[in-house]
Design a protein around this motif. Structure first.
Motif, PDB file in Angstrom:
ATOM      1  N   ALA A  17       0.812  -1.216   0.000  1.00 61.86           N
ATOM      2  CA  ALA A  17       0.000   0.000   0.000  1.00 61.86           C
ATOM      3  C   ALA A  17       0.842   1.261   0.000  1.00 61.86           C
ATOM      4  CB  ALA A  17      -0.924   0.022   1.217  1.00 61.86           C
ATOM      5  N   CYS A  18       2.104   1.178   0.391  1.00 64.52           N
ATOM      6  CA  CYS A  18       3.013   2.323   0.382  1.00 64.52           C
ATOM      7  C   CYS A  18       4.376   1.804  -0.048  1.00 64.52           C
ATOM      8  CB  CYS A  18       3.072   2.984   1.759  1.00 64.52           C
ATOM      9  SG  CYS A  18       4.263   4.339   1.869  1.00 64.52           S
ATOM     10  N   ASP A  19       4.703   1.951  -1.330  1.00 67.32           N
ATOM     11  CA  ASP A  19       5.956   1.401  -1.843  1.00 67.32           C
ATOM     12  C   ASP A  19       7.108   2.392  -1.778  1.00 67.32           C
ATOM     13  OD1 ASP A  19       5.252   3.166  -3.799  1.00 67.32           O
ATOM     14  OD2 ASP A  19       4.997   1.678  -5.374  1.00 67.32           O
ATOM     15  N   ARG A  20       6.844   3.625  -1.312  1.00 70.72           N
ATOM     16  CA  ARG A  20       7.932   4.597  -1.172  1.00 70.72           C
ATOM     17  C   ARG A  20       7.554   5.617  -0.109  1.00 70.72           C
ATOM     18  NH1 ARG A  20      12.259   5.628  -4.377  1.00 70.72           N
ATOM     19  NH2 ARG A  20      11.372   4.179  -5.907  1.00 70.72           N
ATOM     20  N   LEU A  21       8.472   5.851   0.823  1.00 63.42           N
ATOM     21  CA  LEU A  21       8.275   6.853   1.883  1.00 63.42           C
ATOM     22  C   LEU A  21       9.576   7.616   2.065  1.00 63.42           C
ATOM     23  CD1 LEU A  21       6.707   8.181   4.223  1.00 63.42           C
ATOM     24  CD2 LEU A  21       7.486   6.298   5.694  1.00 63.42           C
ATOM     25  N   VAL A  22       9.507   8.929   1.864  1.00 66.52           N
ATOM     26  CA  VAL A  22      10.659   9.811   2.048  1.00 66.52           C
ATOM     27  C   VAL A  22      10.324  10.775   3.179  1.00 66.52           C
ATOM     28  CG1 VAL A  22      12.092  11.602   0.995  1.00 66.52           C
ATOM     29  CG2 VAL A  22      11.334   9.633  -0.370  1.00 66.52           C
ATOM     30  N   VAL A  23      11.297  10.956   4.100  1.00 64.72           N
ATOM     31  CA  VAL A  23      11.109  11.861   5.227  1.00 64.72           C
ATOM     32  C   VAL A  23      12.280  12.834   5.253  1.00 64.72           C
ATOM     33  CG1 VAL A  23      10.765  12.084   7.708  1.00 64.72           C
ATOM     34  CG2 VAL A  23       9.877  10.071   6.516  1.00 64.72           C
ATOM     35  N   ARG A  24      11.969  14.140   5.262  1.00 63.99           N
ATOM     36  CA  ARG A  24      12.988  15.188   5.357  1.00 63.99           C
ATOM     37  C   ARG A  24      12.656  16.093   6.538  1.00 63.99           C
ATOM     38  NH1 ARG A  24      15.856  16.131   0.633  1.00 63.99           N
ATOM     39  NH2 ARG A  24      17.175  17.380   2.047  1.00 63.99           N
ATOM     40  N   THR A  25      13.683  16.726   7.097  1.00 63.97           N
ATOM     41  CA  THR A  25      13.516  17.586   8.266  1.00 63.97           C
ATOM     42  C   THR A  25      14.181  18.925   8.013  1.00 63.97           C
ATOM     43  OG1 THR A  25      13.584  15.632   9.681  1.00 63.97           O
ATOM     44  CG2 THR A  25      13.831  17.744  10.761  1.00 63.97           C
ATOM     45  N   VAL A  26      13.494  20.006   8.408  1.00 60.31           N
ATOM     46  CA  VAL A  26      14.028  21.362   8.323  1.00 60.31           C
ATOM     47  C   VAL A  26      13.839  22.021   9.681  1.00 60.31           C
ATOM     48  CG1 VAL A  26      13.919  23.584   7.152  1.00 60.31           C
ATOM     49  CG2 VAL A  26      13.416  21.486   5.887  1.00 60.31           C
ATOM     50  N   GLY A  27      14.919  22.600  10.241  1.00 64.88           N
ATOM     51  CA  GLY A  27      14.854  23.245  11.552  1.00 64.88           C
ATOM     52  C   GLY A  27      15.198  24.715  11.476  1.00 64.88           C
TER      53      GLY A  27
END
Length: 840
Positions: A220-230
């Motif tokens: 159901a989710c073949d790609r997950l990208v997580v980015r962070t900005v502070g």
């Protein structure tokens, strides 16, 4: 999808003279549905400038707040002196930058501005709200600009008020066009120009230092990208250019972080969601909802989750409906909100979640919760799975640029390996589909223009680009070649039907019956084949009536009609009632169609693959699960059958007209109808006829006709005396002895003989008629009952039936003796079979 032309030009170097209508014409020729080209700001005339509020005088002698303002407009007024302007809004203060239209300017809608005296002061122009400038519906106050803009700056250019916007109706198979990237690709192809792909960005490689994430359901989710900005500035607001692009695309600016995610979604086509890092607990996850879980979404609604729902989670549970809408607990906090304990006011650290979800899962979740979001709209049509990383990088870059943030070097990516889809297609396949010779070079060039990788010579191996999930077979590729080459180039050729095929006998009978009933004054009414228990109750059907055994639908359109019809009468009678209620007094309707009679052997059919043709055994198995579906014909009548006029008083429709409509149908099948008295719901017990024909040597019931029961008429709200007929068209077809032949017309004269017979009142006229026909022999051409008499002359319990008998021979003129002999033979047969007495 709304596409501003000014935004489109960032990706395609269109010639300066190309207008929005020119682009629309090219896109329409390429197969897109451009509904309108909106001209923004075409009726705006300057001077419209940025002004700085120098002083405000409150005028208190009026019932509502009125302010007399001095506004610096630079040298736009030709003098450099401040403008004095009367304004009723109170949401701005001294030092604010506002939009001022000076005398001589014209605002949207042809609103001309001039210096005029109002509230005891002379107002030299107007300070504008967003709605007055055509920027939206907000009329609650004056539009206040960021402080960096100088007084006297041209506001028409600053606010991008003049533009053209293409409104494109994107079909379900062209989901990639729900983005500026997709529309720009189509535009570049249509004009033969290069494309600057906004998704071509330098993206850092995934590493182990990013925000932790996990996917429990890779299907159901073949790609997950997580980015962070502070380190974001909570007070940072979206610049004017960003707000204007969102507004032109039909979206409302909200806050910088949310505006950036919406902007990237519109630009690249990849939905993404921003979370306040301070409100997250633990890693981000993707899984199915668990029984009993709930989520309050951004719209403030508390939703009970279904186990089929795909959700985004943190350590505390669901924080969003995947691909549909985020949760309220982790939304980006505005700088004016109350801060969390130990946190700065407003969001300073953001976690971006960018994923590719299964279209079916998102579509079902959106419909289950009745949430039609922009993200769900894109996911359910297919999003480019390879664009997630680029969309994340684009959002990070904008947050750093516009909010002073710092990108975290950590990049998290959880991806399931999926090979690119390849389709093998003969090089001349588009030629054979279109009937046009394109040639291999044209086919290869067009497929490459849409992003395909093409190899091979006579047989091409086409690798489909990741943003085109709709391309699945050779015909899809042929369609792409044909549309890009131009549908107008296709020759007009008529199909050539194979010889020897025509209508079946069943179809011919169906058409003959329809034509005959129309010729008899009936109007065809097509009704939905659905029925509910209330309709069957209104017909007065007994509990054990076969028509009460129905086939129920798994997903009915209406809970009031959850089954398939077993009789045509409910739909026809409802049509008659509706038309009578709207003023039609003389009504004669008919319908031919299928009814559905369960056999008791129905079962849920097995799901068969769609990639191959089912075998004969599988088709037979499917047919075995179907109910019986006989084709029936029905008529209903109400009001005057023969209208009144100078020719006479007219006549109301009665049971005999319903029986005659059955005879009309039977004549089209070439069979003789046998009519007998009967008692059968929903007809009146004393005015109901059973209709029989001989099928395979057996007398077979085919239907009923007559006047409806008064209780049925009252329950259905029908006109008094409503009559109806219903018969089995398939049985009538089986009773036919062969193809209909044209009647032979004799050139010899007819001999007419009349006869009056006295019989018991209980003897049906049809029985007397049958006896006369059998006795008259082959010379009888026609027989007609023209009078029925009862009275003292014939005695109590008796009736007189008068018939006109027409005799004719095909090869000679009949003598008086021959006609009389045939008449006497007919009378003798009637006397013997019915006890008739010849009336003197």
């Amino acid at each position: 999808m709304r596409a501003p032309l000014s935004w489109l030009r960032e990706y395609v170097d269109l010639p300066a003279g190309v207008t929005g209508r020119d682009v629309a014409a090219r896109l329409i020729a390429a197969g897109l549905e451009v509904e309108t080209v909106e001209q923004l700001g075409a009726d705006i005339t300057g001077p419209l400038v940025v002004g700085r509020v120098l002083a405000i005088e409150e005028l208190t002698e009026f019932k509502k707040p009125i302010r007399y303002c001095q506004v610096d407009v630079g040298t736009a007024n030709g003098t450099g002196q401040p403008q004095n302007i009367v304004c009723g809004a109170t949401n701005f203060r001294v030092g604010d930058k506002v939009v001022v239209v000076l005398p001589g300017g014209v605002l949207p809608g042809g609103f001309e501005i001039s210096a005029r005296k109002t509230y005891g002061r002379v107002s030299e122009g107007m300070i504008c709200s967003a709605r007055e400038l055509g920027l939206g519906d907000d009329h609650g106050g004056i539009l206040v600009l960021p402080p960096e803009h100088e007084a006297g700056t041209d506001a028409i250019e600053l606010l991008e008020l003049v533009d053209e916007v293409l409104d494109i109706a994107v079909t379900t198979n062209r989901g990639y066009c729900l983005s500026m990237r997709g529309i720009a690709r189509e535009t570049a192809t249509a004009f033969g120009l290069p494309l600057r792909d906004p998704a071509l960005l330098d993206v850092p490689a995934p590493n182990d230092s990013g925000y932790p994430a996990e996917v429990a359901d890779p299907a159901a989710c073949d790609r997950l990208v997580v980015r962070t900005v502070g380190g974001l500035r909570p007070e940072a607001h979206s610049p004017i250019w960003l707000q204007r692009r969102l507004q032109k695309a039909g979206m409302r600016p909200i806050s910088l972080a949310v505006d950036i995610t919406n902007y990237v979604m519109l630009e690249i086509g990849q939905p993404l969601h921003a979370y306040d890092r301070a409100r997250l607990s633990g890693p981000i996850g993707v899984r199915r909802a668990r029984p009993g879980e709930k989520l309050t979404t951004l719209d403030g609604a508390a939703r009970a989750l279904d186990p089929e729902d795909l959700v985004i989670t943190d350590g505390n549970g669901p924080i969003g409906l995947a691909g549909v809408m985020g949760g309220a607990d982790t939304e980006i906090a505005d700088a004016t909100e109350e801060p969390l304990v130990g946190q700065a006011q407003g969001t300073t650290d953001i976690v971006l979640e960018i994923a590719h979800f299964d279209p079916v899962s998102v579509a079902r979740t959106a419909r289950r919760h009745k949430l039609a979001s922009e993200a769900a709209r894109r996911f359910e049509r297919g999003v480019d799975p390879q664009a997630a990383a680029a969309a994340g990088q684009r959002a990070v870059d904008l947050l750093v640029l516009l909010a002073g943030g710092k990108a975290d070097p950590g990049v998290t990516e959880v991806a399931a390996d999926r090979a690119a889809r390849a389709i093998v297609i003969p090089a001349d396949h588009p030629d054979r589909v279109a009937g046009v010779t394109y040639g291999r070079e044209t086919v290869v060039r067009r497929l490459q223009e849409i992003g395909c990788d093409v190899t091979g010579t006579d047989e091409l191996t086409v690798t489909v680009p990741s943003w085109r999930p709709d391309l699945t077979d050779p015909n899809d590729l042929a369609e792409e070649v044909i549309r890009l080459e131009g549908y107008e180039a296709l020759p007009a050729t008529l199909p050539r039907p194979p010889a020897g095929r025509g209508l079946t006998e069943r179809q011919r009978l169906h058409r003959r019956v329809g034509r005959a009933l129309v010729g008899a004054g009936y109007v065809e009414a097509l009704n939905y084949p659905f029925v509910g228990p209330a309709a069957l109750d209104a017909l007065g059907l007994p509990a054990d009536d076969a028509r009460r055994r129905v086939v129920r639908l798994v997903n009915p359109l209406s809970d009031e009609a959850p089954a398939l019809r077993t009789t045509l009468l409910p739909g026809l009678l409802e049509a008659l009632r509706r038309n009578h209620g709207r003023g039609s007094q003389e009504l004669a309707l008919f319908e031919t169609g299928l009814v559905f009679r369960p056999t008791g052997n129905e079962a849920a059919p097995a799901r068969l693959p769609v990639t191959v043709r089912p075998s004969d055994e599988e088709i037979a198995g499917l047919n075995a699960t179907l109910p019986q579906q006989p084709r029936r014909v029905a008529t209903v009548l109400a009001g005057a059958r023969e209208p009144a006029g100078w020719w006479g008083p007219g006549r109301l429709a009665d049971w005999a007209d319903a029986v005659e409509s059955a005879r009309t149908v039977a004549r089209q099948a070439g069979v003789e109808l046998i009519v007998e008295n009967d008692r059968h719901a929903p007809w009146h017990p004393g005015r109901c006829a059973a209709l029989f024909v001989v099928v395979d040597g057996t007398k077979t019931l085919v239907g009923h006709a007559g006047e409806l029961h008064p209780r049925v008429i009252k329950a259905l709200g029908l006109p008094a005396g409503t009559c109806a007929m219903e018969a089995d068209l398939d049985l009538l077809g089986r009773a036919a002895t062969g193809p209909l032949s044209a009647p032979s017309i004799s050139s010899f004269p007819v001999a007419t003989q009349d006869v009056a017979l006295v019989v018991d009142a209980a003897v049906p006229a049809a029985e007397v008629e049958a006896a006369l026909r059998s006795g008259a022999g082959e010379l009888l051409e026609s027989l007609r009952l023209f009078d029925v008499f009862t009275g003292e002359q014939v005695g109590p319990g008796r009736k007189s039936l008068a018939y006109a008998l027409r005799f004719r021979a095909p090869d000679r003129t009949l003598t008086a003796e021959e006609a009389t002999a045939a008449r006497e033979a007919a009378v003798a047969a009637a006397v013997e079979r019915t006890g008739a007495v010849l009336r003197g």
